[in-house]
Design a protein around this motif. Sequence first.
Motif, PDB file in Angstrom:
ATOM      1  N   ARG A  11     -11.363  -1.967   1.335  1.00 39.51           N
ATOM      2  CA  ARG A  11     -11.521  -0.574   0.906  1.00 39.51           C
ATOM      3  C   ARG A  11     -10.948   0.392   1.942  1.00 39.51           C
ATOM      4  O   ARG A  11     -10.336   1.403   1.594  1.00 39.51           O
ATOM      5  N   ILE A  12     -11.133   0.070   3.213  1.00 29.46           N
ATOM      6  CA  ILE A  12     -10.676   0.971   4.277  1.00 29.46           C
ATOM      7  C   ILE A  12      -9.158   1.071   4.305  1.00 29.46           C
ATOM      8  O   ILE A  12      -8.597   2.146   4.534  1.00 29.46           O
ATOM      9  N   VAL A  13      -8.471  -0.041   4.065  1.00 29.01           N
ATOM     10  CA  VAL A  13      -7.007  -0.037   4.167  1.00 29.01           C
ATOM     11  C   VAL A  13      -6.326   0.132   2.808  1.00 29.01           C
ATOM     12  O   VAL A  13      -5.098   0.090   2.722  1.00 29.01           O
ATOM     13  N   ALA A  14      -7.115   0.324   1.759  1.00 24.70           N
ATOM     14  CA  ALA A  14      -6.528   0.448   0.417  1.00 24.70           C
ATOM     15  C   ALA A  14      -5.660   1.700   0.316  1.00 24.70           C
ATOM     16  O   ALA A  14      -5.999   2.755   0.854  1.00 24.70           O
ATOM     17  N   ASP A  15      -4.540   1.560  -0.379  1.00 23.53           N
ATOM     18  CA  ASP A  15      -3.658   2.697  -0.695  1.00 23.53           C
ATOM     19  C   ASP A  15      -3.166   3.442   0.547  1.00 23.53           C
ATOM     20  O   ASP A  15      -2.947   4.652   0.503  1.00 23.53           O
ATOM     21  N   VAL A  16      -2.983   2.729   1.614  1.00 27.77           N
ATOM     22  CA  VAL A  16      -2.489   3.378   2.835  1.00 27.77           C
ATOM     23  C   VAL A  16      -0.991   3.617   2.716  1.00 27.77           C
ATOM     24  O   VAL A  16      -0.222   2.706   2.386  1.00 27.77           O
ATOM     25  N   THR A  17      -0.590   4.828   2.969  1.00 26.04           N
ATOM     26  CA  THR A  17       0.828   5.174   3.053  1.00 26.04           C
ATOM     27  C   THR A  17       1.202   5.352   4.513  1.00 26.04           C
ATOM     28  O   THR A  17       0.558   6.128   5.221  1.00 26.04           O
ATOM     29  N   PRO A  18       2.215   4.620   4.995  1.00 23.79           N
ATOM     30  CA  PRO A  18       2.584   4.779   6.409  1.00 23.79           C
ATOM     31  C   PRO A  18       2.941   6.215   6.760  1.00 23.79           C
ATOM     32  O   PRO A  18       3.417   6.981   5.914  1.00 23.79           O
TER      33      PRO A  18
END
Length: 400
Positions: A11-18
């Motif tokens: 959940r924490i790293v979901a959908d992360v955009t650099p």
Amino acid sequence: MALSVEEALQRIVADVTPTPAELVPIAQAAGRILAEPLTARLTQPPFDASAMDGYAVRSADVEKLPVRLKVIGQAAAGHPFDGSVGPGEAVRIFTGAPLPAGADAIVIQENTIASDGLVEVREGHPDPHHIRRRGFDFQKSDLLLNPGRRLGPREVTLAAAAGYGEVPVRRKPVVAILATGDELVSPGTLPGPGQIVSSNPLGVAALLTQAGADARLLGIARDNRESLVQHIEAARGADVLVTIGGASVGDHDLVGPVLQSLGMELSFWKINMRPGKPLLHGRLGPQRVIGLPGNPVSALICTRVFLVPLVRRLLGLPQDEAAALRAVLAEPVEANGPRQHYMRATLERDTDGRQLVRLARSQDSSLLAPLAASNVLLVRPPHAPALPAGAEVDVLLLDF
């Protein structure tokens, strides 16, 4: 119900955009993450160059030895010979100098005797390796470095040689770190009755800086809404807001309610983990929010387990490079309880080269000295059985 560590991390790293790319001077690029492919702007070497001190000659003139040649000039690095080498001629040359026109070989000075404007080549035949041919290292437009590469000394040197004065790198993720609690005083301040030093933000900031973030300390918010709101507002623009303390459900744990009143969408607030059960996660607009436990060991371990992978993803890096390794127990370990346990330990090599892991003297989550003496965390899954010495286990590096 508390989430598993794996689900909480997803959940924490979901959908992360650099983070977007930015140009930085090459002198300031060490440690940054390359955002775009780096192709050579130059050819290296830019000319055929001598790899030895000696004489530039025509190979036809040194087929039969000994032979005497007329020395018509000199070539040094940065000072090429402007003329051309003809039959029976030689140019004194030094390492790094361009090969003069007309010459196609180098005879090393150890095989020569020079006097009165002449050089006698007495023995040895030219070695092709004595000339570094143009483009021997790389050609203009060659792909040299791929995106996602951390720029260390070798990469920075290569980029500079390839013609770059600036390089495109990922903007460092900005992580705002806020300590909370009436009991906290700043480091270097003598605590009064009932007070303790706010050490957690420094350790969290150091770990996130090591991971590649721009960690910014917001100070200490007191246990009241006005102070919390003021400090949270100061974190506007940060990619991630990290609060430390006040993330549980006690009467004085105000962080979650205040964040929700400001618009945070809560994802979860507890996980099936030891130490570190009260971990909060949510979104405040585009900003990701992580609420760490106030316990120092819990805060640092949760930073390593959850925030380091988040920072890596924001930098466009694979989070699994910071994942667990396999090691062998140096001593027995007891059965684990219902929560995933991260035990402080030391990784060392035995005489056979095996990676041995040895537990710290105490696993009390309030003790910082055993954490400082450790270099790994021994990862024990929920309800893991007791294991004997020699069994294989997962360990997580504290430094990476």
